[in-house]
Design an enzyme around this catalytic site. Structure first.
Site, PDB file in Angstrom:
ATOM      1  N   ASP A   8       0.868  -1.165   0.000  1.00 50.03           N
ATOM      2  CA  ASP A   8       0.000   0.000   0.000  1.00 50.03           C
ATOM      3  C   ASP A   8       0.910   1.220   0.000  1.00 50.03           C
ATOM      4  O   ASP A   8       2.088   1.128   0.349  1.00 50.03           O
ATOM      5  CB  ASP A   8      -0.902  -0.033   1.243  1.00 50.03           C
ATOM      6  CG  ASP A   8      -1.834   1.158   1.316  1.00 50.03           C
ATOM      7  OD1 ASP A   8      -2.417   1.537   0.278  1.00 50.03           O
ATOM      8  OD2 ASP A   8      -1.970   1.723   2.415  1.00 50.03           O
ATOM      9  N   ASP A  10       0.091   5.080   1.083  1.00 48.55           N
ATOM     10  CA  ASP A  10      -0.002   5.983   2.236  1.00 48.55           C
ATOM     11  C   ASP A  10       0.027   5.189   3.539  1.00 48.55           C
ATOM     12  O   ASP A  10      -0.771   4.283   3.746  1.00 48.55           O
ATOM     13  CB  ASP A  10      -1.279   6.825   2.161  1.00 48.55           C
ATOM     14  CG  ASP A  10      -1.337   7.684   0.907  1.00 48.55           C
ATOM     15  OD1 ASP A  10      -0.272   7.999   0.347  1.00 48.55           O
ATOM     16  OD2 ASP A  10      -2.454   8.043   0.489  1.00 48.55           O
ATOM     17  N   TYR A  20      -6.227  11.884   2.787  1.00 45.97           N
ATOM     18  CA  TYR A  20      -5.498  11.839   1.516  1.00 45.97           C
ATOM     19  C   TYR A  20      -4.277  12.746   1.596  1.00 45.97           C
ATOM     20  O   TYR A  20      -4.288  13.758   2.291  1.00 45.97           O
ATOM     21  CB  TYR A  20      -6.368  12.341   0.349  1.00 45.97           C
ATOM     22  CG  TYR A  20      -7.555  11.474   0.058  1.00 45.97           C
ATOM     23  CD1 TYR A  20      -7.435  10.350  -0.764  1.00 45.97           C
ATOM     24  CD2 TYR A  20      -8.811  11.767   0.580  1.00 45.97           C
ATOM     25  CE1 TYR A  20      -8.522   9.539  -1.039  1.00 45.97           C
ATOM     26  CE2 TYR A  20      -9.904  10.968   0.305  1.00 45.97           C
ATOM     27  CZ  TYR A  20      -9.750   9.855  -0.509  1.00 45.97           C
ATOM     28  OH  TYR A  20     -10.834   9.069  -0.779  1.00 45.97           O
ATOM     29  N   CYS A  90      -6.155   3.034  -8.070  1.00 48.84           N
ATOM     30  CA  CYS A  90      -7.568   3.135  -8.413  1.00 48.84           C
ATOM     31  C   CYS A  90      -7.984   4.584  -8.204  1.00 48.84           C
ATOM     32  O   CYS A  90      -7.819   5.128  -7.114  1.00 48.84           O
ATOM     33  CB  CYS A  90      -8.413   2.217  -7.524  1.00 48.84           C
ATOM     34  SG  CYS A  90     -10.193   2.473  -7.753  1.00 48.84           S
ATOM     35  N   CYS A 102     -11.595  -2.457  -8.990  1.00 52.20           N
ATOM     36  CA  CYS A 102     -10.182  -2.205  -8.703  1.00 52.20           C
ATOM     37  C   CYS A 102      -9.959  -1.598  -7.311  1.00 52.20           C
ATOM     38  O   CYS A 102      -8.923  -1.843  -6.703  1.00 52.20           O
ATOM     39  CB  CYS A 102      -9.536  -1.342  -9.778  1.00 52.20           C
ATOM     40  SG  CYS A 102     -10.318   0.231 -10.150  1.00 52.20           S
ATOM     41  N   ARG A 103     -10.914  -0.847  -6.807  1.00 51.97           N
ATOM     42  CA  ARG A 103     -10.714  -0.208  -5.510  1.00 51.97           C
ATOM     43  C   ARG A 103     -10.645  -1.260  -4.411  1.00 51.97           C
ATOM     44  O   ARG A 103     -11.515  -2.122  -4.299  1.00 51.97           O
ATOM     45  CB  ARG A 103     -11.862   0.768  -5.225  1.00 51.97           C
ATOM     46  CG  ARG A 103     -11.693   1.540  -3.916  1.00 51.97           C
ATOM     47  CD  ARG A 103     -12.808   2.570  -3.746  1.00 51.97           C
ATOM     48  NE  ARG A 103     -12.734   3.200  -2.454  1.00 51.97           N
ATOM     49  CZ  ARG A 103     -11.930   4.221  -2.152  1.00 51.97           C
ATOM     50  NH1 ARG A 103     -11.135   4.717  -3.082  1.00 51.97           N
ATOM     51  NH2 ARG A 103     -11.910   4.733  -0.938  1.00 51.97           N
TER      52      ARG A 103
END
EC number: 3.1.3.-
Length: 161
Positions: A8, A10, A20, A90, A102-103
């Site tokens: 992953d 972040d 974000y 994504c 995809c998410r």
């Protein structure tokens, strides 16, 4: 067949800021992961980023800003002798685009990477700081490893064979 560690972004490769990372100026690579990533690479693992970037759908940052962050991430690690094979993202968000495959926790990004790079999922891992990362990995046949945000990857190397 190759083996891979999917990562992953972040909270795993760069500092977690909450919802974000919207500005390039706020994008900070986690330097404590240089050595563990070099070790994984030395063990023969491909390193592939799998990240949800729903902020694009929300209009919180642009595709150009995201590309700037990914270019910086890849170059910063390359300068440390670490090759990021590819960064998949994504750009959907359920409130703006509906559901997509995809998410994460969907597994389509992993499945694409597995097919493209001829990865043996049974010998591969997904390191993430959210349960959705583990779910996505396991849906693609990859062993999921859940860490805390910004936790050094070196603390879970013993889980990777």
């Amino acid at each position: 067949m190759n083996k891979a560690v999917f990562l992953d972004r972040d909270g795993v490769l760069n500092k977690e800021l909450g919802d974000y990372v919207c500005k390039f100026e706020d994008f900070s690579v986690l330097t404590h992961n240089y050595e563990p990533l070099r070790e994984l690479q030395a063990r023969g693992f491909l390193l592939i980023v799998i990240t949800n970037q729903g902020g694009l759908a929300k209009g919180w940052y642009t595709p150009e800003t995201l590309q700037q962050m990914h270019d910086h991430l890849i170059k910063t690690y390359a300068d440390q002798g670490i090759t990021i094979t590819e960064a998949y993202f994504c750009n959907h968000h359920p409130q703006y685009n509906g559901n997509c495959l995809c998410r994460k926790p969907g597994s389509l990004m992993l499945e694409k990477a597995i097919a493209r790079y001829q990865v043996d999922a049974s010998k591969s891992y997904f390191i993430g700081d959210r349960e959705r990362d583990v779910i996505a990995g396991e849906a693609a046949g990859v062993t999921g490893i859940l860490i805390d945000s910004d936790q050094p990857i070196g603390e879970v190397l013993h889980l990777i064979q």
